[in-house]
Scaffold this motif. Structure first.
Motif, PDB file in Angstrom:
ATOM      1  N   LEU A 676       0.828  -1.201   0.000  1.00 56.99           N
ATOM      2  CA  LEU A 676       0.000   0.000   0.000  1.00 56.99           C
ATOM      3  C   LEU A 676       0.870   1.262   0.000  1.00 56.99           C
ATOM      4  O   LEU A 676       1.822   1.366   0.776  1.00 56.99           O
ATOM      5  CB  LEU A 676      -0.901   0.009   1.231  1.00 56.99           C
ATOM      6  N   PRO A 677       0.506   2.220  -0.859  1.00 57.67           N
ATOM      7  CA  PRO A 677       1.300   3.462  -0.934  1.00 57.67           C
ATOM      8  C   PRO A 677       0.882   4.454   0.148  1.00 57.67           C
ATOM      9  O   PRO A 677       0.414   5.563  -0.148  1.00 57.67           O
ATOM     10  CB  PRO A 677       0.967   3.976  -2.331  1.00 57.67           C
ATOM     11  N   ILE A 678       1.033   4.064   1.430  1.00 53.74           N
ATOM     12  CA  ILE A 678       0.571   4.914   2.525  1.00 53.74           C
ATOM     13  C   ILE A 678       1.744   5.695   3.108  1.00 53.74           C
ATOM     14  O   ILE A 678       2.912   5.271   3.031  1.00 53.74           O
ATOM     15  CB  ILE A 678      -0.125   4.080   3.620  1.00 53.74           C
ATOM     16  N   SER A 679       1.394   6.816   3.699  1.00 54.08           N
ATOM     17  CA  SER A 679       2.396   7.639   4.368  1.00 54.08           C
ATOM     18  C   SER A 679       2.208   7.640   5.876  1.00 54.08           C
ATOM     19  O   SER A 679       3.113   8.046   6.608  1.00 54.08           O
ATOM     20  CB  SER A 679       2.315   9.079   3.861  1.00 54.08           C
ATOM     21  N   THR A 680       1.041   7.180   6.340  1.00 53.92           N
ATOM     22  CA  THR A 680       0.711   7.248   7.769  1.00 53.92           C
ATOM     23  C   THR A 680      -0.099   6.019   8.163  1.00 53.92           C
ATOM     24  O   THR A 680      -0.897   5.508   7.368  1.00 53.92           O
ATOM     25  CB  THR A 680      -0.118   8.500   8.065  1.00 53.92           C
ATOM     26  N   MET A 681       0.154   5.536   9.377  1.00 53.50           N
ATOM     27  CA  MET A 681      -0.768   4.547   9.932  1.00 53.50           C
ATOM     28  C   MET A 681      -1.220   5.043  11.292  1.00 53.50           C
ATOM     29  O   MET A 681      -0.419   5.548  12.094  1.00 53.50           O
ATOM     30  CB  MET A 681      -0.147   3.154  10.012  1.00 53.50           C
ATOM     31  N   GLY A 707       6.404   0.847  11.863  1.00 50.91           N
ATOM     32  CA  GLY A 707       6.140   2.056  11.109  1.00 50.91           C
ATOM     33  C   GLY A 707       7.410   2.792  10.741  1.00 50.91           C
ATOM     34  O   GLY A 707       7.555   3.277   9.605  1.00 50.91           O
ATOM     35  N   ARG A 708       8.361   2.878  11.688  1.00 51.24           N
ATOM     36  CA  ARG A 708       9.608   3.565  11.384  1.00 51.24           C
ATOM     37  C   ARG A 708      10.368   2.844  10.297  1.00 51.24           C
ATOM     38  O   ARG A 708      10.970   3.468   9.421  1.00 51.24           O
ATOM     39  CB  ARG A 708      10.466   3.649  12.656  1.00 51.24           C
ATOM     40  N   LEU A 712       6.944   5.496   7.963  1.00 49.65           N
ATOM     41  CA  LEU A 712       5.575   5.953   8.091  1.00 49.65           C
ATOM     42  C   LEU A 712       5.409   6.816   9.331  1.00 49.65           C
ATOM     43  O   LEU A 712       6.059   6.591  10.355  1.00 49.65           O
ATOM     44  CB  LEU A 712       4.607   4.757   8.189  1.00 49.65           C
ATOM     45  N   GLU A 713       4.540   7.821   9.197  1.00 46.41           N
ATOM     46  CA  GLU A 713       4.086   8.542  10.379  1.00 46.41           C
ATOM     47  C   GLU A 713       3.161   7.616  11.160  1.00 46.41           C
ATOM     48  O   GLU A 713       2.348   6.899  10.582  1.00 46.41           O
ATOM     49  CB  GLU A 713       3.330   9.814   9.980  1.00 46.41           C
ATOM     50  N   VAL A 714       3.266   7.656  12.515  1.00 45.38           N
ATOM     51  CA  VAL A 714       2.411   6.811  13.355  1.00 45.38           C
ATOM     52  C   VAL A 714       1.587   7.739  14.245  1.00 45.38           C
ATOM     53  O   VAL A 714       2.156   8.510  15.042  1.00 45.38           O
ATOM     54  CB  VAL A 714       3.238   5.841  14.204  1.00 45.38           C
ATOM     55  N   VAL A 715       0.250   7.645  14.107  1.00 47.99           N
ATOM     56  CA  VAL A 715      -0.670   8.513  14.833  1.00 47.99           C
ATOM     57  C   VAL A 715      -1.338   7.695  15.938  1.00 47.99           C
ATOM     58  O   VAL A 715      -1.883   6.607  15.668  1.00 47.99           O
ATOM     59  CB  VAL A 715      -1.728   9.131  13.902  1.00 47.99           C
ATOM     60  N   CYS A 733       5.235   6.900  18.787  1.00 51.85           N
ATOM     61  CA  CYS A 733       4.192   7.562  17.986  1.00 51.85           C
ATOM     62  C   CYS A 733       4.677   8.970  17.648  1.00 51.85           C
ATOM     63  O   CYS A 733       5.216   9.693  18.502  1.00 51.85           O
ATOM     64  CB  CYS A 733       2.894   7.630  18.771  1.00 51.85           C
ATOM     65  N   THR A 734       4.456   9.366  16.412  1.00 58.13           N
ATOM     66  CA  THR A 734       4.930  10.677  15.967  1.00 58.13           C
ATOM     67  C   THR A 734       3.842  11.742  16.034  1.00 58.13           C
ATOM     68  O   THR A 734       4.149  12.940  16.007  1.00 58.13           O
ATOM     69  CB  THR A 734       5.455  10.577  14.521  1.00 58.13           C
ATOM     70  N   GLN A 735       2.544  11.335  16.058  1.00 66.20           N
ATOM     71  CA  GLN A 735       1.451  12.302  16.110  1.00 66.20           C
ATOM     72  C   GLN A 735       0.421  11.811  17.135  1.00 66.20           C
ATOM     73  O   GLN A 735       0.251  10.595  17.355  1.00 66.20           O
ATOM     74  CB  GLN A 735       0.779  12.469  14.740  1.00 66.20           C
TER      75      GLN A 735
END
Length: 759
Positions: A676-681, A707-708, A712-715, A733-735
């Protein structure tokens, strides 16, 4: 002389009366009536014109008598000719005979004023011509009797012709003596000829009737005192008798009620027989079953009417064996009321039976709606033939094992209905439900497969849960759908609140389309913050439905409804349009933006133009592509990967951010995450809520490490307190997002927060 003439005239009159009496026996023979009146007129004319006429006319009364005599004789001639032509089926229209009669009368009367002898001579010509014309018509192709009558007409003509030759005024004794014998002979010949023709016509009619009855496909039976006095071959065959047994049958009359009418229908047959005998105008149509000679039941349609038979009233039965049509009707009725696959009563039968039971004053009963769980999966994996065989097996097992008061019906597809008449209390229904559940514990052997079946059952009771068919079926279905929410076989009794929820769901679905058109939806924006600096880094757009007069509707209610009704695409487009317009407004006001995440249903990706339309919308408003973020749930991404992946790749390539929502609730694999072309999970709140417990912390830490590794950003969603916020940051977690940091904000408040963060 006068006495002889009077005797002859009287004899002619009596013969005419005899002909008229003969005609009254059968009015169809018009020629007999014409000849009868002809003889009476001839008798009148001879009496007035010859027997009682003076030697010469002295007064106007004598002239009037002579005129009446002439009219009678000429009228007699006209009727004689008319009778002969009618006998031969020749026309004799009034437009011909009336002018002819007037011409003859005028000519005879005119000559009589000059010389009586000339008048007698002309009348003789008319009489001879008419008699010989009758002889011609009667003798042409006739039988012996008709040829004899023709000769008599010739003889009558000769006698008429001799009259002026033997006496100038037609008063010769020889003429009248010969006329007496010839006229009498002709009269008797006409009487015999008419009788012969009447007998021949009667024989012909009898033969026609016999042929009609003998060859009729309808059974004809004449009953007197419930005994058959006549039966045609069709009736004999209908009841199993051979044609040769007709004579034996009528010699020993059949007691119809005892031999051919079933016992339960004998009373109605007796009553109908009595009505027909008493009423000459009776015509009674009926349908009933009858017995053949061998005792086989047949279905008969009949018509009973009054008939005079041998001088006594009788009942004529016209019957047809309608057994074939009745079997076809029964088959169609069974087809209409029974399910072809399971041979159970179908929905039509169920509705009709329930309508009978719910009439005013009906006894209480219970209705069980049962649905096979995941039946569609069996059809898809094993085929419809196996699915049909399974339904048939389920029906057979339930029919054999259910109590006798339970009627099993199939409403359609995989839904059954069990009717428990005179059973309505929960304590009485529960044992039946337990028995059904017990019957399902053993698998069904179908096409070499051992299949376990689970049923979801809902119970509605009359009259507590509904007083008519529709309300009872709705109640049972509502309870059944509630049972489906439980795992495995389950049953639920109907409760009124189930209907409330169902009506609310239906009403929401029906109102959804109008709400989209009238743009009753608005967006609220929940901020997302950097975990380390607590600085605003984005928003998540949350859709809200403000129903006029009803207030706010939860997305948990209307989003599934939009997906069920196919309106999710229109709703999703409205959300994107609203969010992008808000981004444009913020950009115009503050000059800078943070990304806004919009949740997208996987059903929206069914539209191959979704990605292109979204990009066109961003370009239309002059927004940077990275200002919008698409969120899709983990479960939806896995279940619709083939449709979702190409469009996500198209959006990611164009710069639109993509994130996986509710991570940790599905069955994601590392391989799928890499695809999957995702930037965040976004970690689901169920992972964040237990923090800072050690086990929960270990899971979150491992997920953040994953995620790292994928950049990926991890919310962390659902952060409710500072402890959870600190733990999430420390674990990777980044967010952060949650009520501890900020509740969802209206567009104005969110814009002010954006402005403060950019200041």
């Amino acid at each position: 002389m006068t006495s002889l003439m009077l005797i002859g005239s009287g004899l002619n009159a009596m013969l005419g009366i005899a002909l008229l009496l003969l005609w009254r026996q059968d009015p169809r023979f018009v020629h007999v009536r014409l000849w009868g009146y002809s003889w009476i007129l001839l008798s009148t004319g001879l009496t007035l014109g010859i027997a009682l006429a003076p030697e010469q006319s002295l007064t106007w009364q004598d002239d009037l008598q002579a005129l009446a005599a002439s009219c009678s004789i000429m009228g007699s001639l006209m009727l004689l000719v008319a009778g002969a032509r009618v006998y031969r089926n020749l026309s004799w229209p009034r437009k011909f005979w009336l002018p002819a009669f007037v011409l003859m009368m005028v000519s005879v009367a005119s000559l009589a004023r000059v010389d009586h002898r000339h008048a007698v001579l002309l009348a003789t010509v008319y009489l001879v011509t008419g008699s010989w014309a009758c002889a011609w018509w009667m003798g042409q192709g006739g039988n012996a009797g008709e040829r004899f009558v023709a000769l008599c007409f010739v003889a009558v003509g000769l006698v008429h012709g001799s009259s002026p030759m033997l006496h100038p005024l037609g008063r010769s004794n020889i003429t009248h003596t010969l006329g007496l014998f010839v006229q009498t002979t002709l009269s008797l010949g006409l009487i015999l000829l008419s009788v012969a023709r009447a007998h021949a016509e009667t024989r012909r009619q009898n033969e026609r009737f016999t042929q009609l009855t003998q060859h009729s496909l309808q059974g004809l039976v004449v009953l007197q005192d419930h005994r058959a006095v006549y039966a045609n071959p069709a009736a004999m065959s209908m009841f199993g008798y051979q044609p040769g047994e007709a004579a034996l049958l009528l010699q020993r009359p059949v007691e119809v009620l005892s031999e051919l009418v079933p016992m339960e229908q004998q009373a109605s047959a007796r009553e109908r027989h009595a009505r027909v005998l008493a009423d000459p105008q009776a015509r009674i149509e009926w349908e009933a079953t009858r017995l053949t000679r061998e005792g086989q039941l047949i279905h008969v349609r009949g018509l009973s009417s009054h008939l005079e038979w041998d001088g006594a009233p009788a009942e004529l039965l016209v019957m047809v064996d309608d057994s074939s049509r009745q079997r076809a009707v029964d088959a169609l009725r069974r087809q209409a009321l029974h399910d072809e696959l399971t041979d159970l009563p179908n929905r039509n039968f169920a509705v009709a039976r329930l309508r009978e039971l719910t009439r005013t004053g009906g006894a209480p009963f219970a209705l069980i709606s049962a649905d096979v769980d995941r039946f569609q999966l069996i059809n898809e994996s094993l085929g419809h033939a196996v699915g049909d065989a399974l339904l048939h097996s389920v029906a057979r097992r339930l029919c054999r094992q259910l109590p006798v008061q339970a009627m099993l019906m199939r409403l359609g597809e995989d839904q059954f209905l069990v009717l428990l008449e005179e059973v309505a209390e929960r304590r009485e229904v529960q044992p039946v439900l337990d028995q059904i559940l017990l019957l399902l514990e053993q698998p069904f052997e179908v096409d070499g497969e051992a299949l376990f079946v689970h049923l979801s059952m809902g119970v509605a009771r009359f009259p507590e849960d509904g007083e008519d068919v529709d309300s009872l079926l709705r109640a049972a279905d509502s309870a059944m759908h509630r049972a489906k929410q439980r795992a495995g076989s389950a049953c639920e009794f109907f409760e009124p609140r189930m209907n409330v929820r169902s009506r609310a769901r239906l009403e929401a679905e029906q109102s959804l389309g109008r709400a989209i058109v009238e743009r009753e939806f608005l967006l609220e924006y929940q901020p997302k913050f950097r975990a380390d600096s607590r600085k605003l880094c984005g928003f998540e757009a949350l859709v809200r439905w403000e129903r006029p007069g009803l207030g706010r509707v939860s997305p948990a209610d209307f989003v599934p409804a939009a997906e069920r009704t196919g309106q999710i695409s229109a709703l999703g487009q409205l959300i994107i349009d609203t969010a992008t317009q808000q981004l444009r407004d913020w950009l115009d006001r503050w000059g800078l933006l943070v990304p806004v995440a919009v949740n997208v249903s996987p059903l929206q990706f069914d539209d191959i133009g979704f990605a292109d339309r979204l990009l066109a919308r961003l370009d239309e408003l002059g927004l940077p592509h990275q200002s919008l973020e698409i969120e899709i749930t983990e479960t939806a991404a896995i279940g619709h990967l083939g449709r979702v992946l190409p469009q996500l790749q198209r959006l990611r390539k164009a710069g639109v951010l993509c994130s996986m929502d509710d991570f940790g609730t599905g069955q994601s694999s590392l391989t799928m995450l890499r695809q999957l072309p995702i930037s965040t999970m976004k970690l689901d709140r169920s992972m964040i809520d237990p923090l800072p417990e050690p086990q929960a912390s270990a899971i979150v830490k491992a997920t953040c490490a994953l995620g790292r590794s994928l950049s990926l950003e991890v919310v962390a969603e659902g952060v409710e307190n500072e402890q959870q916020a600190q733990a999430a940051r420390e674990l990777g977690c980044t967010q952060l997002q949650g009520y501890h940091l900020s509740r969802p904000l209206g567009a104005v408040a969110a814009g002010e927060l954006l402005g403060r963060s950019l200041a």
